[in-house]
Write an enzyme that holds these catalytic residues in place. Structure first.
Site, mmCIF file in Angstrom:
data_model
loop_
_atom_site.group_PDB
_atom_site.id
_atom_site.type_symbol
_atom_site.label_atom_id
_atom_site.label_comp_id
_atom_site.label_asym_id
_atom_site.label_seq_id
_atom_site.Cartn_x
_atom_site.Cartn_y
_atom_site.Cartn_z
ATOM 1 N N SER A 77 0.851 -1.188 0.000
ATOM 2 C CA SER A 77 0.000 0.000 0.000
ATOM 3 C C SER A 77 0.880 1.229 0.000
ATOM 4 O O SER A 77 2.073 1.152 0.333
ATOM 5 C CB SER A 77 -0.883 0.002 1.257
ATOM 6 O OG SER A 77 -1.545 1.236 1.443
ATOM 7 N N TYR A 106 -3.071 -1.735 9.927
ATOM 8 C CA TYR A 106 -2.961 -1.805 8.472
ATOM 9 C C TYR A 106 -1.605 -1.273 8.013
ATOM 10 O O TYR A 106 -0.897 -1.919 7.225
ATOM 11 C CB TYR A 106 -4.092 -0.998 7.844
ATOM 12 C CG TYR A 106 -4.124 -0.994 6.337
ATOM 13 C CD1 TYR A 106 -4.759 -2.019 5.641
ATOM 14 C CD2 TYR A 106 -3.547 0.038 5.604
ATOM 15 C CE1 TYR A 106 -4.811 -2.020 4.251
ATOM 16 C CE2 TYR A 106 -3.588 0.049 4.227
ATOM 17 C CZ TYR A 106 -4.229 -0.980 3.551
ATOM 18 O OH TYR A 106 -4.269 -0.967 2.172
#
Length: 272
Positions: free
Chosen positions: A157, A170
């Site tokens: 990400s 995350y």
């Protein structure tokens, strides 16, 4: 240029919808056959959006088969290494080989740092990090044994290159995936297996559609934390196929000298 994946078979996790489905379809357009897995259910701690369904996975099957490509699709949880190995074995037995891997499955829980429960933190790490490790452990030995090299793409990400507020587990998991990709690249290179990480910015998926509206609510009083995220592509969110184009390059023979790369496809989010 069509046919960039002719004769290749690719294993994809989280393939029922979103980026995973986009990757399956884009690779099939270029001639790949697909082994696809998805949990196809919601995870109890992930309440801000629903999980994919068996019907979603069947739609991925329909789209790939409509391109006259073969696909083996099974329900599997990336947290279950034994199940992943089982699906890889059966998929390779049916399709004849394995050439590429896309570790795409992931979840996100969006809240302030002190609001996460222990179970929420563990679930995000288990899916996003341990699940990626499981995916490589289920597939890399097959590539090594076959002896013809291969390509592994780990979906990290923008938050695997640049920390972001309100998604602590995350971000932790995605930074770890970045480092894991470089280590796998160093060790698997002798087998002509290249390993790269892809770092999407804002992408139009079910997850982001439900998470994005929470920014304003959770950021109240902390707007300064979001200031460095204000400088990105004016279209705000990408179609998932934009990430698929990068995945295609990394899986194709065009990238035979590309390994240990952290490739950001983010509209410039990580530039600030």
């Amino acid at each position: 240029m069509a046919g960039r994946m002719d004769g290749k078979v690719v294993f994809i996790t989280g393939a029922a919808r979103g980026q995973g489905r986009a990757h399956a379809v884009r690779l099939a357009e270029e001639g790949a056959d697909i082994i696809a897995v998805d949990i196809c259910e919601s995870i109890p701690t992930v309440t801000q959006y629903g999980g994919a369904t068996p019907e979603d996975l069947q739609e991925t099957v329909r789209l790939v088969e409509a391109l006259d490509r073969r696909i083996v699709a099974e329900q599997a949880d990336v947290r279950d290494l034994a199940r992943l190995k089982e699906v890889v074995r059966s998929g390779v037995a049916e399709l004849g080989r394995l050439d590429g891997v896309v570790a795409n499955a992931g979840i996100e829980i969006f809240k302030a740092w002190d609001k996460f429960t222990e179970q929420e933190f563990r679930d995000v790490i288990d899916v996003n990090l341990v699940g990626v490790w499981n995916t490589v452990m289920a597939t890399a030995p097959v590539l090594v044994e076959a002896g013809h090299g291969g390509s592994v793409v780990l979906i990290s990400s923008g938050n695997g290159l640049k920390g972001g507020p309100f998604n602590l587990p995350y971000t932790a998991s995605k930074f770890a995936v970045t480092g894991m990709g470089k280590t796998f690249a160093a060790e698997l290179g002798k087998h002509r297996i290249r390993v790269n990480t892809v770092h999407p910015g804002p992408v139009d998926t079910d997850m982001s559609r439900h998470i994005s509206p929470l920014f304003g609510e959770i950021a109240a009083g902390n707007e300064h934390l979001l200031s460095t995220y204000a400088h990105f592509h004016p279209d705000s969110v990408m179609d998932p196929v934009e990430i698929s184009h990068a995945v295609l390059y990394l899986l194709s023979d065009e990238s035979t000298w590309t390994s240990a790369l952290a490739l950001a496809v983010d509209g410039g989010v990580t530039a600030y």
